[in-house]
Write a protein that holds these residues in place. Structure first.
Motif, short mmCIF file in Angstrom:
data_model
loop_
_atom_site.label_atom_id
_atom_site.label_comp_id
_atom_site.label_asym_id
_atom_site.label_seq_id
_atom_site.Cartn_x
_atom_site.Cartn_y
_atom_site.Cartn_z
N PRO A 118 9.00 15.15 2.93
CA PRO A 118 10.31 14.66 3.28
C PRO A 118 10.39 13.32 3.99
N PRO A 119 9.34 12.75 4.58
CA PRO A 119 9.57 11.57 5.43
C PRO A 119 10.31 10.41 4.78
N ILE A 120 9.88 9.97 3.62
CA ILE A 120 10.54 8.83 2.98
C ILE A 120 11.97 9.20 2.61
N LYS A 121 12.15 10.38 2.06
CA LYS A 121 13.49 10.82 1.67
C LYS A 121 14.40 10.95 2.89
N LYS A 122 13.87 11.46 3.98
CA LYS A 122 14.68 11.59 5.20
C LYS A 122 15.16 10.23 5.69
N VAL A 123 14.27 9.24 5.68
CA VAL A 123 14.67 7.90 6.10
C VAL A 123 15.75 7.36 5.15
N PRO A 158 16.58 8.76 11.72
CA PRO A 158 15.76 7.80 12.46
C PRO A 158 14.28 8.02 12.12
N ILE A 159 13.51 6.97 12.07
CA ILE A 159 12.11 7.07 11.68
C ILE A 159 11.35 8.06 12.55
N ASP A 160 11.58 8.03 13.86
CA ASP A 160 10.83 8.92 14.75
C ASP A 160 11.16 10.39 14.54
N LYS A 161 12.31 10.69 13.93
CA LYS A 161 12.66 12.07 13.61
C LYS A 161 12.20 12.47 12.21
N ALA A 162 11.99 11.46 11.35
CA ALA A 162 11.62 11.73 9.95
C ALA A 162 10.12 11.95 9.76
N VAL A 163 9.33 11.33 10.64
CA VAL A 163 7.88 11.40 10.44
C VAL A 163 7.16 11.40 11.79
N ASN A 164 6.06 12.14 11.83
CA ASN A 164 5.14 12.05 12.96
C ASN A 164 4.16 10.94 12.58
N ILE A 165 4.39 9.76 13.11
CA ILE A 165 3.60 8.60 12.70
C ILE A 165 2.12 8.78 13.02
N ALA A 203 1.64 0.97 6.12
CA ALA A 203 2.14 1.17 4.75
C ALA A 203 3.49 1.90 4.79
N PHE A 204 3.63 2.86 5.70
CA PHE A 204 4.91 3.56 5.84
C PHE A 204 6.01 2.57 6.24
N TYR A 205 5.74 1.75 7.25
CA TYR A 205 6.74 0.77 7.69
C TYR A 205 7.03 -0.25 6.60
N ALA A 206 6.02 -0.61 5.81
CA ALA A 206 6.23 -1.55 4.70
C ALA A 206 7.16 -0.96 3.63
N VAL A 207 7.02 0.35 3.37
CA VAL A 207 7.92 1.02 2.42
C VAL A 207 9.36 0.97 2.94
N ILE A 208 9.53 1.26 4.23
CA ILE A 208 10.87 1.24 4.82
C ILE A 208 11.47 -0.17 4.74
N GLU A 209 10.67 -1.18 5.04
CA GLU A 209 11.15 -2.57 4.95
C GLU A 209 11.51 -2.93 3.51
N ASP A 228 0.85 -1.19 0.00
CA ASP A 228 0.00 0.00 0.00
C ASP A 228 0.89 1.24 0.00
N ILE A 229 0.33 2.36 -0.39
CA ILE A 229 1.06 3.62 -0.42
C ILE A 229 0.71 4.41 0.85
N PRO A 230 1.73 4.82 1.64
CA PRO A 230 1.43 5.58 2.86
C PRO A 230 0.84 6.96 2.53
N MET A 231 -0.17 7.33 3.33
CA MET A 231 -0.88 8.59 3.11
C MET A 231 -0.96 9.37 4.42
N THR A 232 -1.03 10.69 4.29
CA THR A 232 -1.28 11.53 5.46
C THR A 232 -2.77 11.44 5.77
N ARG A 233 -3.14 11.96 6.91
CA ARG A 233 -4.55 11.92 7.32
C ARG A 233 -5.45 12.75 6.40
N ASN A 234 -4.85 13.66 5.62
CA ASN A 234 -5.64 14.40 4.63
C ASN A 234 -5.48 13.81 3.23
N TYR A 235 -5.09 12.55 3.16
CA TYR A 235 -5.03 11.76 1.93
C TYR A 235 -4.02 12.24 0.90
#
Length: 151
Positions: free
Chosen positions: A108-113, A118-125, A133-139, A95-102
């Motif tokens: 920057p989150p994916i690029k920052k990782v 660190p994931i916790d600094k790159a994105v407010n989960i 979906a975000f964690y699946a992209v990182i994996e 799946d493609i990760p989306m923000t709460r406003n779709y």
């Protein structure tokens, strides 16, 4: 808005992410339009890091990303956008990760990782609609990280 400073203009509003390849810029929406027009693809996400274009694709249920499908995606990108927009990496994700406003969670989150944050600094989960979906992209990125990050 036209300013008081000698006819200069300020453009306001939403700006989509852009990818710059060999000095040519293109919006990620243009890439998504091409990739997601293919019947096999239900969603995509494009990120550029170190002059490499990485495209994540979510495919229709039951489909797997094959070399033939990667070629089809890159052929479509070449034919519709030009040779600079052929993906260096095409990676399947569930799946493609989306923000709460779709909005697609791309830069920057994916690029920052990718750049080693660190994931916790790159994105407010908590701002991610589908954190799995975000964690699946990182994996999915892990097997490619060293190669992507080479100069």
């Amino acid at each position: 808005m036209i300013t008081d400073r000698g006819g200069t203009v300020i453009i306001t509003g939403r700006s989509d992410s852009t990818i710059k390849r060999k000095g040519i810029r293109i919006g990620t929406l243009d890439i998504y339009r091409v990739v997601e027009s293919l019947p096999e693809v239900v969603g995509s996400l494009a990120v550029e890091v170190k002059n490499k274009l990485v495209i994540f694709v979510a495919l229709r249920p039951g489909l797997q990303l094959t070399e033939e499908l990667k070629k089809k995606i890159n052929d479509a990108l070449r034919n519709q956008l030009g040779p600079y927009y052929i993906a260096d990496y095409i990676i399947q994700v569930p799946d493609i990760p989306m923000t709460r406003n779709y909005k697609k969670l791309e830069v920057p989150p994916i690029k920052k990782v990718l750049m080693g944050w660190p994931i916790d600094k790159a994105v407010n989960i908590n701002a991610v609609l589908n954190p799995e979906a975000f964690y699946a992209v990182i994996e999915a990125l892990k097997p490619y990280m060293d190669e992507i990050m080479k100069e």
